[in-house]
Scaffold this active site. Structure first.
Site, PDB file in Angstrom:
ATOM      1  CB  CYS A  36      21.790  65.958   3.418  1.00 26.21           C
ATOM      2  SG  CYS A  36      20.490  67.157   3.103  1.00 26.21           S
ATOM      3  CD  GLU A  53      16.194  67.738   8.700  1.00 23.51           C
ATOM      4  OE1 GLU A  53      15.899  68.486   7.734  1.00 23.51           O
ATOM      5  OE2 GLU A  53      16.759  66.650   8.542  1.00 23.51           O
TER       6      GLU A  53
END
Length: 171
Positions: free
Chosen positions: A96, A139
Protein backbone atom coordinates in the site's frame (compact mmCIF):
# COMPACT_ATOMS: atom_id res chain seq x y z
CA UNK A 1 -16.22 21.79 -2.11
CA UNK A 2 -13.35 24.02 -1.27
CA UNK A 3 -10.28 21.94 -2.04
CA UNK A 4 -7.17 22.97 -3.91
CA UNK A 5 -6.38 19.83 -5.93
CA UNK A 6 -2.81 21.01 -6.57
CA UNK A 7 -2.10 20.99 -2.80
CA UNK A 8 -2.82 17.26 -2.46
CA UNK A 9 -0.10 14.79 -1.56
CA UNK A 10 0.21 11.20 -0.37
CA UNK A 11 -0.85 10.68 3.27
CA UNK A 12 0.85 7.97 5.34
CA UNK A 13 -0.38 5.66 8.10
CA UNK A 14 -1.42 6.38 10.86
CA UNK A 15 -3.22 9.52 9.60
CA UNK A 16 -6.78 9.50 11.01
CA UNK A 17 -8.39 10.08 7.58
CA UNK A 18 -7.21 6.61 6.53
CA UNK A 19 -9.52 5.05 9.14
CA UNK A 20 -12.65 7.07 8.31
CA UNK A 21 -15.59 5.83 6.27
CA UNK A 22 -15.62 8.14 3.24
CA UNK A 23 -18.65 10.14 2.15
CA UNK A 24 -20.27 10.11 -1.28
CA UNK A 25 -19.51 13.02 -3.58
CA UNK A 26 -21.31 14.68 -6.47
CA UNK A 27 -20.12 12.88 -9.62
CA UNK A 28 -20.79 16.06 -11.65
CA UNK A 29 -18.68 18.33 -9.42
CA UNK A 30 -15.74 19.80 -11.36
CA UNK A 31 -13.61 19.86 -8.18
CA UNK A 32 -14.07 16.09 -7.85
CA UNK A 33 -12.91 15.68 -11.46
CA UNK A 34 -9.86 17.92 -10.85
CA UNK A 35 -8.98 15.97 -7.70
CA UNK A 36 -9.21 12.71 -9.66
CA UNK A 37 -6.78 14.07 -12.27
CA UNK A 38 -4.28 15.04 -9.57
CA UNK A 39 -4.72 11.64 -7.90
CA UNK A 40 -3.83 9.92 -11.19
CA UNK A 41 -0.61 11.95 -11.30
CA UNK A 42 0.22 11.10 -7.68
CA UNK A 43 -0.55 7.40 -8.27
CA UNK A 44 1.83 7.34 -11.23
CA UNK A 45 4.55 9.30 -9.40
CA UNK A 46 4.50 6.72 -6.61
CA UNK A 47 4.24 3.80 -9.05
CA UNK A 48 0.98 2.57 -7.58
CA UNK A 49 -1.78 0.56 -9.21
CA UNK A 50 -4.42 2.64 -7.45
CA UNK A 51 -4.98 5.52 -5.07
CA UNK A 52 -8.02 6.36 -2.95
CA UNK A 53 -9.10 9.86 -1.92
CA UNK A 54 -8.42 9.19 1.79
CA UNK A 55 -4.78 8.58 0.81
CA UNK A 56 -4.56 12.25 -0.23
CA UNK A 57 -6.40 13.45 2.86
CA UNK A 58 -9.97 13.57 1.51
CA UNK A 59 -12.70 11.44 3.04
CA UNK A 60 -14.46 11.07 -0.33
CA UNK A 61 -15.77 7.95 -2.09
CA UNK A 62 -13.36 8.25 -5.00
CA UNK A 63 -10.42 6.21 -6.19
CA UNK A 64 -8.27 6.01 -9.28
CA UNK A 65 -6.66 2.92 -10.79
CA UNK A 66 -4.81 1.75 -13.80
CA UNK A 67 -4.64 -1.72 -15.18
CA UNK A 68 -1.24 -3.19 -14.27
CA UNK A 69 -1.10 -4.59 -17.81
CA UNK A 70 -1.88 -1.17 -19.35
CA UNK A 71 -0.42 1.60 -17.17
CA UNK A 72 -1.29 4.32 -19.68
CA UNK A 73 -5.02 3.82 -19.18
CA UNK A 74 -6.06 5.30 -15.82
CA UNK A 75 -9.64 5.38 -14.63
CA UNK A 76 -11.43 7.28 -11.86
CA UNK A 77 -14.23 5.62 -9.92
CA UNK A 78 -16.58 8.05 -8.18
CA UNK A 79 -18.95 6.57 -5.55
CA UNK A 80 -18.00 3.01 -6.52
CA UNK A 81 -19.93 -0.07 -5.46
CA UNK A 82 -18.31 -3.50 -5.63
CA UNK A 83 -19.99 -6.86 -5.88
CA UNK A 84 -18.28 -10.26 -5.73
CA UNK A 85 -19.14 -12.47 -8.68
CA UNK A 86 -18.92 -16.07 -7.51
CA UNK A 87 -17.40 -17.53 -4.38
CA UNK A 88 -13.78 -17.94 -5.48
CA UNK A 89 -11.19 -16.28 -3.27
CA UNK A 90 -7.43 -15.98 -3.66
CA UNK A 91 -4.59 -14.97 -1.38
CA UNK A 92 -2.00 -12.66 -2.95
CA UNK A 93 0.81 -10.43 -1.75
CA UNK A 94 -0.20 -6.75 -1.47
CA UNK A 95 1.40 -3.49 -0.51
CA UNK A 96 0.00 0.00 0.00
CA UNK A 97 1.35 3.43 -0.93
CA UNK A 98 0.22 4.80 2.45
CA UNK A 99 2.09 2.07 4.35
CA UNK A 100 5.49 1.99 2.59
CA UNK A 101 7.61 -1.17 2.70
CA UNK A 102 4.81 -3.17 4.38
CA UNK A 103 3.51 -6.19 2.50
CA UNK A 104 1.15 -8.99 3.37
CA UNK A 105 -0.87 -11.85 1.95
CA UNK A 106 -4.45 -10.67 1.61
CA UNK A 107 -7.48 -12.84 0.82
CA UNK A 108 -9.87 -11.30 -1.72
CA UNK A 109 -12.61 -12.29 -4.14
CA UNK A 110 -11.31 -13.31 -7.55
CA UNK A 111 -14.07 -11.83 -9.69
CA UNK A 112 -15.60 -8.38 -9.10
CA UNK A 113 -18.27 -6.22 -10.70
CA UNK A 114 -17.78 -2.50 -10.09
CA UNK A 115 -20.29 0.26 -10.74
CA UNK A 116 -20.01 3.99 -10.16
CA UNK A 117 -19.27 7.12 -12.14
CA UNK A 118 -16.28 7.99 -14.32
CA UNK A 119 -14.23 11.19 -14.30
CA UNK A 120 -16.80 12.92 -16.53
CA UNK A 121 -19.63 11.99 -14.16
CA UNK A 122 -21.05 9.32 -16.48
CA UNK A 123 -22.32 6.00 -15.12
CA UNK A 124 -19.67 3.27 -15.49
CA UNK A 125 -19.60 -0.47 -14.94
CA UNK A 126 -16.93 -3.15 -15.39
CA UNK A 127 -16.33 -6.72 -14.40
CA UNK A 128 -12.98 -8.48 -14.06
CA UNK A 129 -11.26 -11.55 -12.69
CA UNK A 130 -7.83 -10.11 -13.47
CA UNK A 131 -5.40 -8.24 -11.17
CA UNK A 132 -7.45 -5.04 -11.53
CA UNK A 133 -10.28 -6.71 -9.53
CA UNK A 134 -7.88 -6.98 -6.58
CA UNK A 135 -6.84 -3.33 -7.03
CA UNK A 136 -10.51 -2.23 -6.97
CA UNK A 137 -11.06 -4.13 -3.73
CA UNK A 138 -7.91 -2.69 -2.12
CA UNK A 139 -8.87 0.88 -3.02
CA UNK A 140 -12.50 0.37 -2.03
CA UNK A 141 -11.31 -0.84 1.38
CA UNK A 142 -9.68 2.59 1.82
CA UNK A 143 -13.11 4.18 1.31
CA UNK A 144 -14.38 2.08 4.22
CA UNK A 145 -11.44 2.95 6.48
CA UNK A 146 -9.86 -0.50 6.10
CA UNK A 147 -6.12 -0.95 5.50
CA UNK A 148 -4.13 -4.04 4.51
CA UNK A 149 -2.76 -4.20 8.06
CA UNK A 150 -6.36 -4.78 9.18
CA UNK A 151 -6.61 -7.79 6.84
CA UNK A 152 -3.16 -9.32 7.38
CA UNK A 153 -2.58 -12.65 9.01
CA UNK A 154 -1.05 -12.63 12.49
CA UNK A 155 2.23 -13.81 10.94
CA UNK A 156 2.28 -10.95 8.40
CA UNK A 157 1.59 -8.44 11.19
CA UNK A 158 4.47 -9.90 13.17
CA UNK A 159 6.85 -9.74 10.19
CA UNK A 160 5.88 -6.09 9.55
CA UNK A 161 5.62 -5.02 13.20
CA UNK A 162 8.77 -2.86 13.25
CA UNK A 163 7.96 -1.02 9.99
CA UNK A 164 4.40 -0.29 11.15
CA UNK A 165 5.61 0.86 14.58
CA UNK A 166 8.22 3.15 12.95
CA UNK A 167 5.50 4.76 10.79
CA UNK A 168 3.28 5.27 13.82
CA UNK A 169 6.11 6.85 15.82
CA UNK A 170 6.98 9.22 12.97
CA UNK A 171 3.56 10.91 13.21
Amino acid sequence: MSVDPQSLSLILHPAAVLKEVAKTVDPDDKTVHAVAEVMIRIMREHRGAGLAAPQVGLSWRLFVTHDPDNKEHAFAWINPTLESVGDDKAIEDEGCLSIPEVRGNIRRSVSIRITGFDIQGNPAEEMSDEVIARVWQHENDHLDGVLIIDKMTAMDRLVNRRKIRDLERAM
